[in-house]
Design a protein around this motif. Structure first.
Motif, PDB file in Angstrom:
ATOM      1  N   TYR A 111      -3.090  -1.231   1.387  1.00 52.49           N
ATOM      2  CA  TYR A 111      -2.320  -0.426   0.431  1.00 52.49           C
ATOM      3  C   TYR A 111      -2.524  -0.956  -0.991  1.00 52.49           C
ATOM      4  N   GLY A 113      -4.678   0.236  -3.309  1.00 49.73           N
ATOM      5  CA  GLY A 113      -4.799   1.302  -4.306  1.00 49.73           C
ATOM      6  C   GLY A 113      -5.875   1.003  -5.323  1.00 49.73           C
ATOM      7  N   HIS A 117      -8.411   4.538  -1.598  1.00 44.01           N
ATOM      8  CA  HIS A 117      -7.392   4.784  -0.578  1.00 44.01           C
ATOM      9  C   HIS A 117      -8.061   5.150   0.745  1.00 44.01           C
ATOM     10  N   GLY A 255       1.104   3.060 -10.389  1.00 42.35           N
ATOM     11  CA  GLY A 255       1.827   4.198  -9.843  1.00 42.35           C
ATOM     12  C   GLY A 255       2.763   4.947 -10.762  1.00 42.35           C
ATOM     13  N   THR A 399       5.992   7.721   0.761  1.00 42.89           N
ATOM     14  CA  THR A 399       6.217   6.794  -0.358  1.00 42.89           C
ATOM     15  C   THR A 399       7.698   6.767  -0.733  1.00 42.89           C
ATOM     16  N   TYR A 418       6.898   8.560  -9.615  1.00 40.91           N
ATOM     17  CA  TYR A 418       5.707   8.121  -8.888  1.00 40.91           C
ATOM     18  C   TYR A 418       5.259   9.212  -7.922  1.00 40.91           C
ATOM     19  N   ASP A 420       2.392   8.235  -5.148  1.00 38.83           N
ATOM     20  CA  ASP A 420       2.081   7.533  -3.894  1.00 38.83           C
ATOM     21  C   ASP A 420       2.126   6.009  -4.021  1.00 38.83           C
ATOM     22  N   THR A 421       2.476   5.512  -5.207  1.00 36.90           N
ATOM     23  CA  THR A 421       2.416   4.065  -5.453  1.00 36.90           C
ATOM     24  C   THR A 421       3.711   3.592  -6.100  1.00 36.90           C
ATOM     25  N   SER A 454       0.315   1.191  -2.437  1.00 37.84           N
ATOM     26  CA  SER A 454      -0.213   2.559  -2.553  1.00 37.84           C
ATOM     27  C   SER A 454      -0.415   3.127  -1.157  1.00 37.84           C
TER      28      SER A 454
END
Length: 985
Positions: A111, A113, A117, A255, A399, A418, A420-421, A454
């Motif tokens: 994760y 990022g 991904h 993010g 997330t 945010y 996804d992070t 992420s």
């Protein structure tokens, strides 16, 4: 008595045959080997067999392979001993070996990022595109009539990108996100001349939210161009006249989703152009930057079904305003019409290519990541807009679950908005790292108390729970009873996407595997690739891409490794990459290699930047003159300009060689400032110039370094090398000499190999350190570039081994000279060596046929009717064809190709400048044309469709007739527009 005479006669004949056989044994053994051991990879890779050799040598006019090599390569540069590499291994042994190495890679849940991904490649795309030679062995679509399938796939890609970014036009992909961002910075710098008040502006603002690898690459590109980077917070930017442009990251590297609308508005008011590096999946849910009025949007499509591959290859995207269409780097696919007025696709605005503009080119990038762009585009076709909304929604939901759960346990989550992070504060990141890695989980540790996480489309509820458990254990917290946690909105309403996207029919039709499989096959049938016939493109080396080299690319142990994982998690990769570097050191005779450049053009640039750093280290940073022969590759001048050098072109003589008098004059004239000579060897004219050591000595004597363009390395391996000729650095096209497939125009890998004194300057990476002691900043985004496809070249070298590599080079030279021998009475070969030999390629002169009204293009199009892709047309000399057969073609295929050209030569003789209705001018002939009710041409349908008997056995039908380039450029359309728009145009 008659019986005795018969016996004696028979004995004498047998002894005679035996003598001939014994004489030929050195050729046979030297080439393939008598026992034809089926485990020997060279016997599978090299198309010529021992049975072919006597006839081929006779056609060439030599008695042995030794004589041919002696007459081709100058004596003073030949290697006097075999390559110091192990002997080759079998395909079975290689796959077993790579399987053992794969086990050394630790595939964690990652994760990290930072632009990479985990993604899920739909099996229908993996099997039918990534693993399909009909897609991965195709060439760049310069011959549009036999490339309509991949052109349509790229048009889909461009449409997807334009829709998601909210921009007007997109190109057919770039190398990686960081490269694309650097290209945006350069393009906006070029556009300053449109704004009089910005002519002197050299400052480029970069948000502190930018990805670290992108910042490093921007630094590399900015220095030689005189651009001053200013990194800071966008909220404190002063918008002064000193700035010409700005680059923002959306969402930020950790993010945070910022609202940049007001920033862009102020920038526009101050005539500052803005580029945005955006996450493409986030644009499914976020307001597209195009709605703010930005000038360019860049990023990567890796998360649209492309394996991580320890850094690549991945298809970057570049979208901009239509007003900048002639400034876009790379390639654009556009809609036009063919001779019959039917819709057709082709590469638009081809005058942007480097071989036309040379040192005035927008960029040196002449390739696209076509195979990966095709996959990403098909990912969008397969999922459609609703499917992408589901995937993005799922990632965002997971997330939010993670963020809200951690907050429920008392952890502070820092991002106010945010996708996804998230960023989370902890007591001690080192403790968290120990626990996470013990559970096979990788996070990104920003500092001692902050971590970012992420998420991706592969994340499940169980994965979220595993992440939470790491945090609880690191803080000695007990798990609470599972209560429903209210998920708070993480994207403000004004930043949520409202605009529809991907409304075209192609994105809303193929959502079942059956339908997508048939659509992919429909497009594949429109393309001529190496799985159909020989592609004899000079300087492009379209050789066999062996299945055993390609298979491991689909293995998850290689595909699912993030480029920024701790090195000890990628021990298998590290062993392959270090071994490949050592193999290339041996092959080139140099001391060190960097695999980071992910295209030939990147390799050229990297080599020149290393030379630049070397001069600066010696207090000679003023050296900025780059001598480039007129015969050089088109990218050479563009690369030199990008590296901050001034190009001085040197002449070639009537034999196509470098004009020594002119070179000496210019080297001495610029001795105080001479930085480098860029030389292609053997030359772009297909000749080993005997004066090469004299040339390199001349440059060194005048203070310069010698950069050797390795495009023609297929004629050197095992017989000579760049170090021997006196070069200091070379780039290698792994997608040419070392078997990485062209994929319809990419991927490519362009590593550089350097002499000992240049080793300290090899490029590094800001996240995972690479390179030398005084390393230049990044050349591409990932530490080792496109690591995944380096497995192919590693396998190619490993399986051929020292003897097989040399045999492959000899076979390439043999095949080229065999074609030359077969064509010599009907076609003039423009240049040859001093002993009358070609290297691994040659140029045939088609200019005399203008007397019959026939242009080189007519021959290229007629070859399609014979089932062949044309050789390289009008490069490096207008009106010619450059032919390179490679070592992996059989004599039967070489003969079919020669038969086709000789048959066309007869058709040329039949043509007249006064009568244009002939079989060449009308080529290629489509099935629709041949089966129509009317036929008014003075030649038969059979002659048009089946000019030689072999054609009927394996007929390839082009899907369109000749494209109208001018119409397409006047009416530029580069997205999947409704047919009504095309008709109106």
């Amino acid at each position: 008595m008659p019986k005795v005479n018969l016996w004696l006669t028979t004995l004498v004949q047998s002894l005679s045959k035996l003598t001939i056989f014994i004489e030929l044994i050195p050729n046979f053994v030297h080439f393939i080997g008598l026992n034809m051991n089926t485990e020997v990879f060279a016997a599978r890779h090299i198309g010529i067999t021992e049975r072919d050799l006597p006839h081929m040598l006779k056609t060439i006019g030599v008695e042995s392979m030794e004589q041919l090599i002696y007459e081709t390569i100058p004596d003073d540069i030949k290697l006097n001993k075999p390559l110091d590499l192990p002997k080759g291994i079998s395909e079975h042994e290689f796959l077993s070996h790579l399987n053992e190495l794969a086990k050394k890679n630790k595939v964690f849940k990652t994760y990290i990022g930072l632009g990479y991904h985990e993604s899920l490649t739909p099996s229908v795309i993996k099997r039918n595109i990534l693993e399909n030679p009909g897609w991965y062995t195709a060439y760049t679509p310069y011959q549009a009539e036999i490339a309509q399938g991949r052109l349509e796939a790229l048009l889909n890609f461009q449409t997807m990108v334009a829709d998601l970014t909210g921009m007007e036009i997109a190109n057919a992909s770039l190398l990686d996100e960081s490269t694309a961002a650097a290209e945006a910075m350069s393009m906006l710098f070029e556009l300053r001349s449109r704004q009089q008040k910005k002519d002197g502006a050299v400052k480029f603002f970069v948000s502190e939210e930018i990805l670290p690898q992108t910042l490093s690459l921007l630094e590399t590109r900015a220095i030689p161009l005189g651009i001053e980077l200013v990194v800071g917070n966008h909220e404190g930017f002063d918008f002064s006249d000193e700035y010409y442009g700005a680059l923002l990251q959306y969402p930020g590297k950790h993010g945070q989703v910022n609202d940049y609308a007001s920033f862009v508005e102020k920038a526009k008011a101050n005539e500052i152009k803005v580029a945005v590096a955006a996450d493409i999946l986030s644009l499914v849910m976020l307001t597209p930057p195009g709605e703010w009025g930005v000038d360019a949007v860049v990023g990567t499509t890796q998360r649209f079904g492309i394996p991580l591959g320890y850094g690549g290859p991945h298809a970057a995207f570049f979208a901009t305003k239509e007003a900048y269409k002639r400034n876009i780097p790379g390639r654009i696919i556009g809609i036009t019409k063919d001779t019959d007025g039917n819709p057709a696709l082709r590469m638009a605005l081809q005058t942007r290519e480097q071989h036309i503009k040379r040192d005035k080119a927008t960029s040196n990038i002449c390739t696209a990541q076509v195979l990966l762009a095709v996959m990403a585009g098909m990912y969008a076709v397969y999922h459609g807009p609703e499917g992408l909304k589901y995937i993005a929604g799922k990632v965002h939901l997971q997330t939010k679950k993670l963020a809200n759960t951690l907050e429920n346990y008392g952890f502070e989550q820092l991002n106010t908005a945010y996708f996804d992070t998230i960023q989370v504060k902890v007591k001690n990141t080192e403790r968290l790292r120990e626990i996470a890695e013990s559970k096979s989980i990788n996070l990104y540790y920003i500092d001692d108390t902050t971590v970012s996480i992420s998420l991706n489309e592969a994340v499940s509820d169980a994965d979220v729970n595993a992440l939470v458990s790491c945090f609880l254990e690191s803080h000695e917290l007990k798990e609470k009873s599972s209560a429903n946690i209210e998920l708070e909105e993480a994207i403000p309403t004004h930043l949520q996407r409202q605009a529809p996207f991907m409304e075209h029919e192609v994105f809303n039709s193929y959502h079942s595997e059956t339908e997508l499989m048939r659509y992919i096959k429909k497009l594949e049938r429109k393309d001529l690739a190496l799985n159909h016939s020989m592609i004899s493109l000079g300087s492009c080396t379209m050789k066999l891409n062996a299945a055993s080299e390609m298979l491991p690319l689909s293995w998850p142990e290689w595909g699912n490794i993030h480029p920024f994982v701790p090195v000890n998690q990628a021990e298998g990769y590290q062993e392959v990459l270090k071994s490949l570097e050592e193999q290339l050191n041996v092959i080139t005779g140099f001391s060190a290699t960097s695999l980071q450049p992910n295209s030939g053009a990147q390799g050229e640039y990297a080599g020149l930047m290393v030379i630049r750093a070397y001069h600066e280290s010696r207090g000679e940073g003023h050296r900025n003159i780059c001598l480039i022969p007129a015969s050089a590759h088109g990218t050479n001048p563009a690369s030199a300009v990008m590296a901050g050098m001034k190009v001085v072109v040197t002449k070639t003589d009537e034999k196509g060689n470098i004009d020594m008098v002119d070179l000496e004059e210019k080297a001495e004239k610029h001795a105080e400032n001479l930085a480098a000579l860029m030389v292609t060897y053997p030359s772009t004219h297909g000749v080993f110039e005997s004066s090469i050591k004299q040339i390199t000595k001349l440059i060194h004597d005048n203070g310069g370094q010698v950069y050797m363009d390795g495009a023609n390395m297929n004629a050197q391996v095992g017989l000579t090398n760049p170090a021997t000729i006196g070069a200091d650095v070379c780039h290698l096209n792994l997608h040419k000499t070392f078997a990485i497939p062209h994929g319809g125009g990419g991927p490519g890998v362009g590593p550089i190999c350097v002499a000992e004194h240049l080793k300290p300057f090899l490029p590094t990476n800001p996240v995972i350190e690479t390179g030398g002691e005084n390393a230049i900043t990044a050349i591409s985004a990932a530490p080792w570039g496109s690591s995944l496809v380096c497995l192919i070249s590693y396998g190619y070298i490993k399986m051929l081994g020292t003897g097989g590599l040399t045999k492959a080079t000899e076979a390439a030279i043999l095949n080229a000279n065999y074609i030359k021998g077969r064509l010599k009475d009907k076609f003039d070969v423009l240049y040859t060596g001093e002993r009358g030999r070609a290297a691994h390629e040659m140029i045939i002169d088609c200019r005399p046929f203008k007397a019959n009204g026939i242009e080189v293009t007519d021959i290229a199009k007629r070859l399609i009717d014979y089932g062949f892709h044309a050789p390289t047309v009008s490069f490096p000399v207008a009106g010619t064809m450059m032919i390179e057969p490679t070592e992996s073609e059989s004599r039967a295929e070489l003969d079919r190709f020669c038969d086709a050209l000789l048959s066309i030569r007869t058709e040329i003789d039949e043509a007249s400048a006064d009568e244009t209705d002939n079989v060449l001018k009308n080529a290629p002939h489509t099935l629709g044309m041949l089966t129509s009710d009317s036929w008014s041409h003075p030649y038969s349908r059979e002659k048009a469709a089946y000019p030689l008997p072999y054609v009927a056995e394996n007929k390839f039908w082009p899907s369109i007739r000749r494209t109208d380039e001018a119409f397409g450029d006047r009416n530029l359309m580069c997205t999947c527009a409704p047919i009504e728009d095309y008709i109106e145009a």
